[in-house]
Write a protein that holds these residues in place. Structure first.
Motif, PDB file in Angstrom:
ATOM      1  N   THR A 509      14.976  10.522   6.808  1.00 59.93           N
ATOM      2  CA  THR A 509      15.647   9.305   7.263  1.00 59.93           C
ATOM      3  C   THR A 509      16.549   8.756   6.170  1.00 59.93           C
ATOM      4  O   THR A 509      17.668   8.290   6.443  1.00 59.93           O
ATOM      5  CB  THR A 509      14.614   8.233   7.661  1.00 59.93           C
ATOM      6  N   ARG A 512      19.646  10.797   6.158  1.00 56.90           N
ATOM      7  CA  ARG A 512      20.461  10.502   7.335  1.00 56.90           C
ATOM      8  C   ARG A 512      21.191   9.169   7.189  1.00 56.90           C
ATOM      9  O   ARG A 512      22.368   9.055   7.544  1.00 56.90           O
ATOM     10  CB  ARG A 512      19.574  10.479   8.578  1.00 56.90           C
ATOM     11  N   VAL A 513      20.513   8.159   6.644  1.00 55.26           N
ATOM     12  CA  VAL A 513      21.145   6.845   6.478  1.00 55.26           C
ATOM     13  C   VAL A 513      22.293   6.922   5.483  1.00 55.26           C
ATOM     14  O   VAL A 513      23.384   6.402   5.729  1.00 55.26           O
ATOM     15  CB  VAL A 513      20.102   5.803   6.025  1.00 55.26           C
ATOM     16  N   THR A 515      24.079   9.454   4.565  1.00 48.07           N
ATOM     17  CA  THR A 515      25.178  10.332   4.977  1.00 48.07           C
ATOM     18  C   THR A 515      25.796   9.906   6.299  1.00 48.07           C
ATOM     19  O   THR A 515      26.677  10.603   6.807  1.00 48.07           O
ATOM     20  CB  THR A 515      24.690  11.784   5.122  1.00 48.07           C
ATOM     21  N   LYS A 516      25.356   8.758   6.829  1.00 46.41           N
ATOM     22  CA  LYS A 516      25.849   8.302   8.138  1.00 46.41           C
ATOM     23  C   LYS A 516      25.680   9.406   9.174  1.00 46.41           C
ATOM     24  O   LYS A 516      26.628   9.843   9.821  1.00 46.41           O
ATOM     25  CB  LYS A 516      27.317   7.880   8.054  1.00 46.41           C
ATOM     26  N   SER A 517      24.418   9.858   9.295  1.00 43.94           N
ATOM     27  CA  SER A 517      24.056  10.944  10.227  1.00 43.94           C
ATOM     28  C   SER A 517      24.836  12.213   9.915  1.00 43.94           C
ATOM     29  O   SER A 517      25.382  12.881  10.806  1.00 43.94           O
ATOM     30  CB  SER A 517      24.290  10.511  11.676  1.00 43.94           C
ATOM     31  N   PHE A 518      24.896  12.562   8.597  1.00 45.86           N
ATOM     32  CA  PHE A 518      25.501  13.806   8.099  1.00 45.86           C
ATOM     33  C   PHE A 518      27.011  13.877   8.342  1.00 45.86           C
ATOM     34  O   PHE A 518      27.580  14.962   8.377  1.00 45.86           O
ATOM     35  CB  PHE A 518      24.819  15.031   8.719  1.00 45.86           C
ATOM     36  N   SER A 519      27.660  12.730   8.465  1.00 41.22           N
ATOM     37  CA  SER A 519      29.109  12.717   8.658  1.00 41.22           C
ATOM     38  C   SER A 519      29.866  12.431   7.367  1.00 41.22           C
ATOM     39  O   SER A 519      31.075  12.665   7.299  1.00 41.22           O
ATOM     40  CB  SER A 519      29.494  11.668   9.714  1.00 41.22           C
ATOM     41  N   GLY A 540      11.815  13.890  14.362  1.00 38.82           N
ATOM     42  CA  GLY A 540      13.065  13.303  14.816  1.00 38.82           C
ATOM     43  C   GLY A 540      12.867  12.073  15.681  1.00 38.82           C
ATOM     44  O   GLY A 540      13.630  11.102  15.589  1.00 38.82           O
ATOM     45  N   GLN A 544      14.183   8.122  15.041  1.00 39.70           N
ATOM     46  CA  GLN A 544      14.873   7.248  15.995  1.00 39.70           C
ATOM     47  C   GLN A 544      14.171   5.905  16.122  1.00 39.70           C
ATOM     48  O   GLN A 544      14.820   4.854  16.206  1.00 39.70           O
ATOM     49  CB  GLN A 544      14.970   7.935  17.358  1.00 39.70           C
ATOM     50  N   MET A 547      14.886   3.773  13.078  1.00 37.59           N
ATOM     51  CA  MET A 547      16.267   3.328  12.944  1.00 37.59           C
ATOM     52  C   MET A 547      16.716   2.395  14.056  1.00 37.59           C
ATOM     53  O   MET A 547      17.874   1.972  14.076  1.00 37.59           O
ATOM     54  CB  MET A 547      17.200   4.545  12.900  1.00 37.59           C
ATOM     55  N   GLN A 589      26.868  -2.066   8.321  1.00 41.61           N
ATOM     56  CA  GLN A 589      27.068  -1.359   9.591  1.00 41.61           C
ATOM     57  C   GLN A 589      28.367  -1.779  10.262  1.00 41.61           C
ATOM     58  O   GLN A 589      29.069  -0.956  10.853  1.00 41.61           O
ATOM     59  CB  GLN A 589      25.876  -1.628  10.507  1.00 41.61           C
TER      60      GLN A 589
END
Length: 677
Positions: A509, A512-513, A515-519, A540, A544, A547, A589
């Motif tokens: 988590t 993920r946070v 990397t902005k959901s790996f973006s 997973g 969710q 988050m 955000q």
């Protein structure tokens, strides 16, 4: 009688002398004794002795009067010479002097000062009307206790105002200041030039390509150094020594070290982009200390991601230039293994281990804490997670709720107040996801264990950095601290129990946070770490649930976005109300969502964080460097992700300050980052 003979004033001065009074008393006593003895022996002898004593007394008084007269004449002559010397000094001394009255009207100036007014009549006129610049200097330095050097009429003067006497003194020190300025201009500075990614670039090149690349960089640096009258010396394939004068350093700073951009752009056209980092030190006559400071500045530049210059004197404020590109992934598996082994050795030397994240923790901070606790347990050591449950965001609060179901983890979570009692001189402190004591969740613990500290972080290193850490793993090329710690599990004892479901989920988590959901900021190593955590049981569905937003945060974020305005059609700006406090995560955000709008290169969200603190969350797509803007406002961060907090100002005042920076073209010259976002 004596006054008639010797003068009243002389006798009065003589009789008032303490020495004379004591001497006279002694003589009178001895004379009286002698007369009495003489009369007791024979009255004729007594008369003779009395007459002799009176004669001696008259002679002594005459001598004393002559001495007093000569002394008085000497003193009067000396006083006259002193007064005459003072008057001549006022007229002839090479120091300008002005006497003013209470209203600033010139009462008198000495002849030396009159030269600066071309012999114009200035006495009786207001100083402001005579010379406005001089009058402003008098008003500015009226309260100064010591003299200062000022510039007036194209000359430099040592300037002093005695406000009580309404006197102004000016001494021309132009020549001395020119000598001093020349000394400062000709002092040496040292610089270390390092090719950030040279080793990675040459791995896939042929010998001729490597030679061509090295020759190009060397020739470009040599030409640049020649233009600015510098000496550049090749130390190694990827390291150069730079020597020059401080006067030329000023020119380099005015040019913003554009050689970095030139080399990077030209090598990018050949599909081998080379980035440079430079650490420069000045202001020190000791060359050994100068070289040491230059190396520290280079380490700071590399810790901030490379492709930039750090200019700083010893114990001075750092100035940053460059940093216009996102850092490229350069760490290796070898380094991760070495850090893991070094951390194990430090743990073996400690009686207990404490791990702490930054204040107002996010998922990366808390997930990294759980990862370090598991590594310590795998090596048979007791580890305590320092956590303050005040002012935590909803996702962290949900994770702490899940931790309550894992008794082995829950029992090792401790508050900052309790940890001070447990820590000993042999304890080990691990700081994760931050390197600034001022934003730590337990700053008192950091101070107590300042010499027993390990730092694991992925933010750019700043000036506020602990002095003597035992181990530093600071990699701004990584997506998150959880990614760095995940790679260490490969080098832990195989027979020990690895990550459980909750720990793996928390660390994934955190990745993920950040990397902005790996973006964003996700490299190949990021996906490798995520794959490892999934294989360790990361859930997973639990991610969710952790988050999920509460309705209040969702509505607050949309409320901020609804008030968006635009600057130059390329930047989005949201400003919250001055009487409403927003959660930092909500502001962050909102800044992320604004980047999804077409044509927006950067976004800024300004909100009140507390009664006296206003925060800014800044984001960009990478073409615009928000870090340099936030640094000028006392914060920092990364090229595409930065923030700051301003104390003692309203939201409107912070907005006006930000708009002034955005509408101008100011470059970084400020402080370090904040891990808030």
């Amino acid at each position: 009688m004596f006054e008639r003979w010797f003068g009243r004033e002389s006798v009065r001065r003589l009789l008032g002398s303490r020495v004379f009074q004591l001497t006279l008393a002694y003589v009178m006593l001895m004379s009286l004794v002698t007369v009495i003895v003489g009369f007791a022996f024979n009255w004729r002898v007594g008369l003779i002795i009395l007459a002799f004593i009176l004669l001696c007394l008259l002679v002594a008084l005459a001598l004393l009067q002559r001495l007093a007269s000569s002394t008085e004449a000497y003193v009067n002559d000396l006083a006259y010479q002193v007064r005459q010397g003072q008057e001549e000094a006022l007229f002839e001394m090479p120091i300008g002097m002005i006497l003013l009255d209470e209203n600033g009207v010139v009462r008198w100036i000495n002849p030396y000062m009159a030269r600066y007014f071309d012999q114009r009549l200035v006495v009786g006129q207001d100083l402001t009307a005579v010379d406005e610049r001089l009058a402003s200097l008098v008003n500015k330095h009226r309260r100064d206790e010591h003299s200062v050097v000022v510039t007036w009429q194209a000359r430099q003067f040592e300037f002093l105002v005695q406000d009580r006497l309404h006197a102004v003194y000016l001494m021309d020190v132009t020549e001395y200041e020119q000598i001093n300025d020349r000394y400062r201009q000709e002092r040496l500075f040292l610089g270390n030039v390092y090719l950030d990614n040279y080793v990675e670039l040459v791995q896939g090149m042929s010998d001729s390509e490597v030679s061509n690349l090295r020759n190009y960089v060397t020739s470009e640096l040599t030409a640049w150094a020649k233009y600015y009258h510098l000496l550049v010396k090749v130390i190694d394939d990827d390291n150069y020594l730079l020597i020059g004068h401080e006067g030329d350093l000023n020119r380099l700073e005015e040019d913003k070290f554009r050689v970095l951009d030139k080399i990077r752009q030209n090598t990018s056209r050949q599909n081998s982009p080379v980035t440079l980092s430079i650490g420069i030190a000045y202001g020190q006559s000791d060359l050994v200390k100068l070289a040491d400071t230059a190396q520290k500045n280079l380490d700071l530049a590399l810790g901030r991601g490379g492709d930039q210059v750090v200019v700083r004197a010893e114990n001075g404020q750092a100035r940053f230039y460059g940093g216009k590109t996102n850092p490229m992934e350069k760490r290796t598996r070898v380094r991760a293994r070495m850090i893991a082994q070094a951390l194990r050795e430090l743990m073996n030397q400690a009686d207990q281990i404490f791990v702490v994240g930054h204040a107002k923790p996010d998922m990366d901070s808390l997930g990294a804490c759980l990862g370090i606790r598991r590594i310590a347990e795998m090596n048979q050591h007791q580890c305590w997670v320092v956590f303050d449950n005040q002012q935590v965001h909803s996702d962290v609060a949900r994770l702490m709720g899940e931790i309550n179901e894992y008794q082995s983890i829950k029992d090792h979570v401790i508050s900052p107040a309790e940890v001070l009692e447990k820590a000993s001189a042999k304890s080990l402190l691990v700081m994760v996801d931050h390197s600034k004591v001022s934003i730590s969740m337990a700053p008192e613990l950091c101070a107590k264990l300042s010499n027993r500290m390990v730092i694991i972080d992925h933010h750019r290193r700043g000036e506020e950095f602990p002095e003597n850490p035992l181990l530093v793993y600071n990699e701004p090329y990584a997506s998150s601290t959880c990614e760095l710690i995940t790679e260490m599990f490969e080098y832990q004892p195989r027979e020990s129990q690895g990550l459980n479901r909750l720990e793996a989920t928390a660390m994934l988590t955190g990745i993920r946070v950040d990397t902005k959901s790996f973006s964003q900021n996700a490299g190949t190593r990021t996906y490798d770490a995520a794959s490892y955590l999934r294989s360790a049981g990361a859930d997973g569905m639990l991610i969710q649930r952790l988050m999920k937003e509460n309705p209040a945060s969702f509505l607050a974020r949309n409320h901020l976005i609804a008030a968006v305005t635009f600057i130059n059609d390329k930047m989005a700006l949201c400003v919250g109300e001055d009487d409403r406090v927003y959660d930092p995560v909500t502001a962050a955000q909102a800044a992320d969502m604004l980047l999804q709008m077409d044509g927006i290169d950067a976004s800024f969200v300004i909100t009140r964080r507390s009664n006296d603190v206003v925060g800014i969350s800044a984001r960009s797509l990478g073409d615009f460097n928000v870090q340099v803007i936030m640094e000028q406002m006392g914060g920092g961060g990364h090229l595409a992700n930065a923030a700051t907090q301003v104390t003692g100002k309203t939201v409107t005042e912070v907005k006006d300050q930000l708009e002034q920076l955005l509408n101008g073209e100011q470059l970084p010259n400020g402080k370090e980052e904040t891990e808030e976002d």
